[in-house]
Design a protein around this motif. Structure first.
Motif, PDB file in Angstrom:
ATOM      1  N   LEU A  67      17.817  24.721 -49.415  1.00 44.42           N
ATOM      2  CA  LEU A  67      18.577  23.696 -48.692  1.00 44.42           C
ATOM      3  C   LEU A  67      18.931  22.528 -49.616  1.00 44.42           C
ATOM      4  O   LEU A  67      20.060  22.015 -49.581  1.00 44.42           O
ATOM      5  CB  LEU A  67      17.783  23.193 -47.488  1.00 44.42           C
ATOM      6  N   LEU A  68      18.001  22.113 -50.438  1.00 46.49           N
ATOM      7  CA  LEU A  68      18.266  21.021 -51.374  1.00 46.49           C
ATOM      8  C   LEU A  68      19.340  21.422 -52.380  1.00 46.49           C
ATOM      9  O   LEU A  68      20.243  20.636 -52.685  1.00 46.49           O
ATOM     10  CB  LEU A  68      16.985  20.610 -52.092  1.00 46.49           C
ATOM     11  N   SER A  69      19.261  22.647 -52.894  1.00 50.76           N
ATOM     12  CA  SER A  69      20.283  23.114 -53.841  1.00 50.76           C
ATOM     13  C   SER A  69      21.658  23.156 -53.193  1.00 50.76           C
ATOM     14  O   SER A  69      22.656  22.754 -53.809  1.00 50.76           O
ATOM     15  CB  SER A  69      19.923  24.508 -54.357  1.00 50.76           C
ATOM     16  N   LEU A  70      21.721  23.639 -51.957  1.00 48.47           N
ATOM     17  CA  LEU A  70      23.008  23.674 -51.253  1.00 48.47           C
ATOM     18  C   LEU A  70      23.543  22.265 -51.019  1.00 48.47           C
ATOM     19  O   LEU A  70      24.751  22.021 -51.163  1.00 48.47           O
ATOM     20  CB  LEU A  70      22.872  24.421 -49.923  1.00 48.47           C
ATOM     21  N   ALA A  71      22.654  21.332 -50.661  1.00 45.64           N
ATOM     22  CA  ALA A  71      23.093  19.952 -50.441  1.00 45.64           C
ATOM     23  C   ALA A  71      23.617  19.340 -51.738  1.00 45.64           C
ATOM     24  O   ALA A  71      24.644  18.637 -51.729  1.00 45.64           O
ATOM     25  CB  ALA A  71      21.942  19.122 -49.883  1.00 45.64           C
ATOM     26  N   LEU A  72      22.935  19.598 -52.845  1.00 48.09           N
ATOM     27  CA  LEU A  72      23.410  19.082 -54.129  1.00 48.09           C
ATOM     28  C   LEU A  72      24.751  19.708 -54.515  1.00 48.09           C
ATOM     29  O   LEU A  72      25.645  19.014 -55.016  1.00 48.09           O
ATOM     30  CB  LEU A  72      22.368  19.333 -55.221  1.00 48.09           C
ATOM     31  N   ALA A  73      24.885  21.000 -54.285  1.00 51.47           N
ATOM     32  CA  ALA A  73      26.163  21.662 -54.595  1.00 51.47           C
ATOM     33  C   ALA A  73      27.278  21.114 -53.705  1.00 51.47           C
ATOM     34  O   ALA A  73      28.401  20.868 -54.180  1.00 51.47           O
ATOM     35  CB  ALA A  73      26.026  23.167 -54.420  1.00 51.47           C
ATOM     36  N   SER A  93      24.257  19.440 -62.412  1.00 52.93           N
ATOM     37  CA  SER A  93      23.193  19.572 -63.415  1.00 52.93           C
ATOM     38  C   SER A  93      21.814  19.513 -62.766  1.00 52.93           C
ATOM     39  O   SER A  93      20.930  20.308 -63.100  1.00 52.93           O
ATOM     40  CB  SER A  93      23.305  18.482 -64.468  1.00 52.93           C
ATOM     41  N   VAL A  94      21.626  18.579 -61.849  1.00 55.75           N
ATOM     42  CA  VAL A  94      20.336  18.458 -61.163  1.00 55.75           C
ATOM     43  C   VAL A  94      20.028  19.744 -60.410  1.00 55.75           C
ATOM     44  O   VAL A  94      18.906  20.267 -60.461  1.00 55.75           O
ATOM     45  CB  VAL A  94      20.326  17.228 -60.218  1.00 55.75           C
ATOM     46  N   ALA A  95      21.024  20.278 -59.701  1.00 51.00           N
ATOM     47  CA  ALA A  95      20.816  21.515 -58.942  1.00 51.00           C
ATOM     48  C   ALA A  95      20.499  22.677 -59.882  1.00 51.00           C
ATOM     49  O   ALA A  95      19.587  23.471 -59.618  1.00 51.00           O
ATOM     50  CB  ALA A  95      22.052  21.829 -58.103  1.00 51.00           C
ATOM     51  N   ALA A  96      21.222  22.787 -60.985  1.00 52.93           N
ATOM     52  CA  ALA A  96      21.013  23.899 -61.913  1.00 52.93           C
ATOM     53  C   ALA A  96      19.652  23.799 -62.605  1.00 52.93           C
ATOM     54  O   ALA A  96      18.919  24.791 -62.693  1.00 52.93           O
ATOM     55  CB  ALA A  96      22.124  23.933 -62.945  1.00 52.93           C
ATOM     56  N   PHE A  97      19.309  22.599 -63.093  1.00 51.11           N
ATOM     57  CA  PHE A  97      18.023  22.451 -63.767  1.00 51.11           C
ATOM     58  C   PHE A  97      16.863  22.672 -62.800  1.00 51.11           C
ATOM     59  O   PHE A  97      15.836  23.236 -63.171  1.00 51.11           O
ATOM     60  CB  PHE A  97      17.906  21.080 -64.447  1.00 51.11           C
ATOM     61  N   SER A 102      12.428  26.062 -61.201  1.00 53.48           N
ATOM     62  CA  SER A 102      11.691  26.805 -60.175  1.00 53.48           C
ATOM     63  C   SER A 102      11.534  28.266 -60.567  1.00 53.48           C
ATOM     64  O   SER A 102      10.481  28.866 -60.370  1.00 53.48           O
ATOM     65  CB  SER A 102      12.408  26.716 -58.828  1.00 53.48           C
ATOM     66  N   PHE A 103      12.593  28.838 -61.127  1.00 52.12           N
ATOM     67  CA  PHE A 103      12.537  30.234 -61.557  1.00 52.12           C
ATOM     68  C   PHE A 103      11.478  30.419 -62.642  1.00 52.12           C
ATOM     69  O   PHE A 103      10.650  31.328 -62.567  1.00 52.12           O
ATOM     70  CB  PHE A 103      13.909  30.673 -62.065  1.00 52.12           C
TER      71      PHE A 103
END
Length: 139
Positions: A67-73, A93-97, A102-103
């Motif tokens: 959800l956070l990644s989607l919100a950042l995107a 960048s924040v979403a990708a990093f 996490s990975f």
């Protein structure tokens, strides 16, 4: 002169010790077995509950991460549409990093999973040798 040493490891006494308990207090061997079975049931129940909660926490954490990644995107797309490329790049960048971090963290945790632990108990390590010097003489 001959010295004999006998060692026993385990949650219950050796058969010889069971006989001694039974001679001293009839029925005590059965009580010891019931106590060991009760402890094992408790440990299995605890592990089952722990694994269930651990799985639930992992699912919730993954959901919030997505959800956070989607919100950042979505924020990056919005910033790009209102002609704010710097903010869009920063959010992307924040979403990708965060996703890459996490990975990598997940791979590191998986490599240390319980199934990779040695099956046999390891012998205790020897204590560090201390350097003992004789005290210096005062002049």
């Amino acid at each position: 002169m001959q010295t004999t040493s006998v060692q026993h490891r385990g949650p219950i006494p050796s058969p010889e010790q069971f006989g001694g308990y039974e001679q001293i207090l009839p029925g005590s061997a059965d009580r010891i077995l019931k106590m060991a079975e009760k402890e094992q049931d408790h440990r299995h129940d605890w592990e089952r509950r722990h694994l269930r909660w651990d799985g639930l926490i992992n699912i919730v954490s993954l959901s919030f991460g997505w959800l956070l990644s989607l919100a950042l995107a979505a924020g990056a797309v919005y910033c790009a549409t209102i002609s704010q490329p710097t903010a869009a790049v920063a959010l992307t960048s924040v979403a990708a990093f965060g996703a890459v971090g996490s990975f990598l963290r997940g791979k590191r945790l998986f490599s240390r999973a319980d199934h990779n632990l040695p099956s046999a108990p390891q012998p205790p390590s020897k204590p560090a040798q201390q350097n003992r010097r004789p005290p210096k003489k005062k002049r």
